[in-house]
Write an enzyme that holds these catalytic residues in place. Sequence first.
Site, PDB file in Angstrom:
ATOM      1  N   ASP A 102      15.698   7.340  85.969  1.00 42.50           N
ATOM      2  CA  ASP A 102      15.905   8.785  85.902  1.00 42.50           C
ATOM      3  C   ASP A 102      15.296   9.318  84.609  1.00 42.50           C
ATOM      4  O   ASP A 102      15.404   8.687  83.554  1.00 42.50           O
ATOM      5  CB  ASP A 102      17.403   9.085  85.947  1.00 42.50           C
ATOM      6  CG  ASP A 102      17.689  10.572  85.973  1.00 42.50           C
ATOM      7  OD1 ASP A 102      17.777  11.176  84.885  1.00 42.50           O
ATOM      8  OD2 ASP A 102      17.807  11.151  87.074  1.00 42.50           O
TER       9      ASP A 102
ATOM     10  N   TYR B 199       2.068  -3.559  88.822  1.00 45.12           N
ATOM     11  CA  TYR B 199       2.765  -4.153  87.679  1.00 45.12           C
ATOM     12  C   TYR B 199       1.774  -4.516  86.573  1.00 45.12           C
ATOM     13  O   TYR B 199       1.998  -4.204  85.399  1.00 45.12           O
ATOM     14  CB  TYR B 199       3.521  -5.392  88.150  1.00 45.12           C
ATOM     15  CG  TYR B 199       4.155  -6.223  87.065  1.00 45.12           C
ATOM     16  CD1 TYR B 199       5.364  -5.848  86.497  1.00 45.12           C
ATOM     17  CD2 TYR B 199       3.561  -7.409  86.623  1.00 45.12           C
ATOM     18  CE1 TYR B 199       5.961  -6.623  85.514  1.00 45.12           C
ATOM     19  CE2 TYR B 199       4.148  -8.185  85.647  1.00 45.12           C
ATOM     20  CZ  TYR B 199       5.355  -7.782  85.094  1.00 45.12           C
ATOM     21  OH  TYR B 199       5.946  -8.555  84.121  1.00 45.12           O
TER      22      TYR B 199
END
Length: 256
Positions: free
Chosen positions: A60, A148
């Site tokens: 978040d 990644y």
Amino acid sequence: MDLGLAGKRVVVTGAGRGIGLAIVRGFVAEGAAVVAGSRRATKELAELDGVTVVEVDLADAAGPADLIAAAGERIDVLVNNVGIAPPRTHGFLDVTDNMWADTWNLNVMAAVRATRAALPVMLAGGGGAIVNTGSVNSRLADPLVIDYSASKAALASFTKSLSKEFGPRGIRVNSVAPGPVATDLWLGDGGVAATVGAAQGIAPSDVEAGAKAAMVTGRFTRPEEVATLVLLLASARIPNVTGADFAIDGGMLTAL
């Protein structure tokens, strides 16, 4: 060796398990006070003395700043450890924008946001140390973890840039670059070995054996080994080391 970390106030992201948990345990053993950011307060964290657990979603946008705020008016060390490494077993063309965004958000932006919130506190306190958990894949590009790999390359560049700006102001910034580590991320249910094995029709143990064969030591790094390196970089024992990226990969990287 006394690392001089007793009494230091440390923030660790992604602290609930694996490398992050080992880092928290290492700092606690050295007498530091740790603020541990994790999506949930795990039993392993709850058992540790000297640890304040902050349940926070670091994906978040507000999460990293909330964690830093919970640490209070003093931060000596920030360890940006949180991250994900989802195998892309169907290849690049099946990696969607949302997949890229999720990986980038947690592997790069969580570190950016936590650092942005922590730096004013560190500067007000006269200095500090930041250690970022990167990966050998920042240099060893792998299509199996293409997003990644790209995110960890960005994190290495972020580390170097920060070290140049804030080194003159008393803040050292370094990163560690582990290869395969013996954690659930690699070896647990739903981990890399299991996911890749299922996609290739082989046993997870065969995937594990292949990874071991890529390292000259023939074994996975233990999370405690990564933690030891992080603690050394966070300490004042090597005060002239900044902007560096330290591989701990069993010799997987062969290029200078």
